[in-house]
Design a protein around this motif. Structure first.
Motif, PDB file in Angstrom:
ATOM      1  N   UNK A 192      42.878  36.896  34.694  1.00 33.21           N
ATOM      2  CA  UNK A 192      41.493  37.387  34.692  1.00 33.21           C
ATOM      3  C   UNK A 192      40.884  37.327  36.090  1.00 33.21           C
ATOM      4  N   UNK A 193      41.164  36.244  36.819  1.00 34.46           N
ATOM      5  CA  UNK A 193      40.634  36.120  38.175  1.00 34.46           C
ATOM      6  C   UNK A 193      41.288  37.151  39.095  1.00 34.46           C
ATOM      7  N   UNK A 194      42.565  37.369  38.924  1.00 36.63           N
ATOM      8  CA  UNK A 194      43.252  38.381  39.724  1.00 36.63           C
ATOM      9  C   UNK A 194      42.615  39.744  39.497  1.00 36.63           C
ATOM     10  N   UNK A 195      42.393  40.076  38.242  1.00 36.31           N
ATOM     11  CA  UNK A 195      41.778  41.370  37.949  1.00 36.31           C
ATOM     12  C   UNK A 195      40.411  41.488  38.596  1.00 36.31           C
ATOM     13  N   UNK A 196      39.620  40.446  38.533  1.00 37.42           N
ATOM     14  CA  UNK A 196      38.261  40.495  39.084  1.00 37.42           C
ATOM     15  C   UNK A 196      38.276  40.710  40.593  1.00 37.42           C
ATOM     16  N   UNK A 197      39.157  39.987  41.294  1.00 37.41           N
ATOM     17  CA  UNK A 197      39.144  40.107  42.746  1.00 37.41           C
ATOM     18  C   UNK A 197      39.729  41.447  43.196  1.00 37.41           C
ATOM     19  N   UNK A 226      42.578  32.119  45.499  1.00 40.05           N
ATOM     20  CA  UNK A 226      43.567  32.329  44.445  1.00 40.05           C
ATOM     21  C   UNK A 226      44.974  32.449  45.019  1.00 40.05           C
ATOM     22  N   UNK A 227      45.110  33.199  46.112  1.00 39.18           N
ATOM     23  CA  UNK A 227      46.440  33.387  46.687  1.00 39.18           C
ATOM     24  C   UNK A 227      46.935  32.119  47.373  1.00 39.18           C
ATOM     25  N   UNK A 228      46.010  31.370  47.964  1.00 38.61           N
ATOM     26  CA  UNK A 228      46.393  30.092  48.568  1.00 38.61           C
ATOM     27  C   UNK A 228      46.945  29.132  47.533  1.00 38.61           C
ATOM     28  N   UNK A 229      46.317  29.095  46.357  1.00 37.62           N
ATOM     29  CA  UNK A 229      46.805  28.249  45.267  1.00 37.62           C
ATOM     30  C   UNK A 229      48.187  28.709  44.801  1.00 37.62           C
ATOM     31  N   UNK A 274      49.155  33.866  57.597  1.00 30.46           N
ATOM     32  CA  UNK A 274      48.192  34.915  57.275  1.00 30.46           C
ATOM     33  C   UNK A 274      48.911  36.173  56.801  1.00 30.46           C
ATOM     34  N   UNK A 275      50.026  36.516  57.431  1.00 30.59           N
ATOM     35  CA  UNK A 275      50.797  37.682  56.998  1.00 30.59           C
ATOM     36  C   UNK A 275      51.327  37.500  55.575  1.00 30.59           C
ATOM     37  N   UNK A 276      51.729  36.287  55.248  1.00 31.27           N
ATOM     38  CA  UNK A 276      52.207  36.001  53.899  1.00 31.27           C
ATOM     39  C   UNK A 276      51.099  36.236  52.878  1.00 31.27           C
ATOM     40  N   UNK A 277      49.942  35.669  53.121  1.00 27.54           N
ATOM     41  CA  UNK A 277      48.813  35.840  52.201  1.00 27.54           C
ATOM     42  C   UNK A 277      48.402  37.304  52.106  1.00 27.54           C
ATOM     43  N   UNK A 278      48.339  37.971  53.261  1.00 28.43           N
ATOM     44  CA  UNK A 278      47.881  39.355  53.270  1.00 28.43           C
ATOM     45  C   UNK A 278      48.919  40.305  52.685  1.00 28.43           C
ATOM     46  N   UNK A 279      50.186  39.954  52.767  1.00 25.93           N
ATOM     47  CA  UNK A 279      51.214  40.748  52.097  1.00 25.93           C
ATOM     48  C   UNK A 279      51.049  40.628  50.585  1.00 25.93           C
TER      49      UNK A 279
END
Length: 417
Positions: free
Chosen positions: A168-173, A197-200, A232-237
């Motif tokens: 649900x959080x993924x969909x919202x963001x 969310x992605x950091x977690x 940062x590239x990992x998160x942004x990918x």
């Protein structure tokens, strides 16, 4: 239009195809104004787009080639901020793009995609069973909510090892990223929640790796020496793969269902064997590009458009932004004839740029096509008398000039018997 003569893009996407027509009427390339007065060149010619998308003098890296970004004039509150701020293959240029795409391609392999087919079939059947139950409770069922959205988001979540409770959080963001009419407060809130969310997710996968793409990307970062992904590239990918990996497919399935329900003669062609489901998918991608316009690219040097087959005398100056107007190109009469805006599954020329072109062609295109190829026949086989529950003109578009789909797709199932 603004005082400068630019076509002002409606951030809410209320009339994407009317706007696309106005852009085409101004020629293959024309000035447009994005939110907050940011100027760009919209390109609506398929031929010119293909040349620009493969020209080394056109970049996707704002840090190197967009003066507005370099000079700090693009605020984190800008509705398109995430689209240009991310550091991944979507915004990379030259050798950096090749490095990032190679790392992602090692994780997102054709084998991994093909192996998903049984699971996509299983999820589709489960969703249709759930739609059966919803149809028993209510005369009207929202197919965007019950099929178009949950199928791609469940597939992408499983692919990346995202816990089900985070769906649900993924969909919202992700909805927030595509909402180009968002307020400054909404933009900054979505940005914060997205990276939390992605950091977690990354932290959890470092602790307990699995057979998923997040773990594979972490391994690529940690084990590839000098070519590793930065944090940062990992998160942004992950931002790119998860958002692009399901929003486009949601719209593809939504628009294909809508097109068939509003063009019963075209559905009849498929049922009679005069056209295939692949024909439906490709014609939908052409006439209803899931991504209507994609920001942004930048001229590395002055570009004389006439030298690329465009209008003489037009120059995209060094540092100016370029908007790929895919919805406008898909219905361009120059490429598809006077009936270019008509949905026709028997059309011989269905060429489109819905998944991009050149080195930035979407890695997830085979997966999106597979999901649609499984979901569409399964839906229409189970509900042969499916029909829209509201007049077509009452359907509202999503609040975006990037994402092209409906906010809801209410139907009557009319099950046989």
């Amino acid at each position: 239009m603004s005082e400068q003569g630019s076509i002002v893009i409606d951030p809410s996407g209320r009339d994407i195809h009317g706007e696309a027509t106005r852009i085409r009427e101004r020629g293959p390339v024309t000035r447009v104004e994005l939110p907050d007065g940011v100027e760009a060149w919209a390109v609506s010619s398929t031929d010119l787009l293909k040349k620009l998308l493969t020209d080394p003098r056109v970049s996707k890296d704002p840090r190197q080639h967009w003066p507005l970004w370099i000079n700090g004039e693009i605020s984190p509150e800008w509705p398109l901020f995430t689209w240009v701020a991310v550091q991944n293959m979507f915004t990379a240029y030259g050798g950096e793009h090749k490095r990032l795409r190679t790392l992602v391609a090692k994780a997102f392999t054709a084998r991994r995609t093909a192996a998903l087919q049984p699971r996509v079939e299983e999820i589709t059947k489960s969703l249709l069973d759930r739609i059966d139950e919803a149809g028993r409770r209510s005369e009207v069922v929202d197919l965007r909510e019950e099929l178009c959205y949950p199928l791609p988001i469940q597939v992408i979540s499983e692919l990346f090892g995202l816990p089900e409770e985070k769906g649900a959080e993924l969909r919202a963001v992700v909805d927030g990223i595509f909402n180009t009419a968002a307020t400054p407060e909404e933009v900054t809130d979505i940005y914060t929640r997205l990276y939390a969310a992605l950091g977690e997710l990354v932290a959890a996968k470092r602790e307990s790796p699995g057979d998923d793409l997040t773990s594979a990307l972490i391994a690529a970062r940690d084990d590839e020496g000098d070519t590793r992904l930065s944090e940062q590239e990992l998160l942004d990918t992950l931002v790119l793969m998860i958002s692009a990996g399901h929003e486009t497919t949601v719209n593809l399935i939504d628009n294909a269902i809508h097109a068939l329900l509003t063009h019963p003669d075209q559905l009849a062609h498929v049922r009679a064997g005069r056209a295939t489901w692949d024909d439906v998918i490709e014609e939908t991608l052409r006439v209803q590009a899931p991504v209507a316009s994609l920001p942004l690219r930048y001229a590395v040097e002055d570009l004389a458009v006439g030298e690329l087959g465009g209008p003489e005398g037009v120059v995209i100056a060094k540092g100016e932004a370029i908007l790929a107007a895919y919805a406008a190109a898909g219905r361009n009469p120059v490429d598809h004839g006077v009936d270019a805006d008509r949905f026709d599954v028997t059309r011989l020329g269905k060429e489109h740029l819905a998944f991009g072109h050149g080195v930035h062609f979407c890695l997830g295109a085979p997966l999106g096509r597979m999901e649609a190829r499984i979901a569409l026949p399964a839906l229409f086989e189970r509900y042969p008398d499916l029909e829209l529950a509201v007049p077509d003109q009452d359907l509202a578009p999503v609040a975006s000039f990037i994402s092209n789909g409906h906010r809801s797709l209410p139907v009557r199932l009319n099950p046989a018997g």
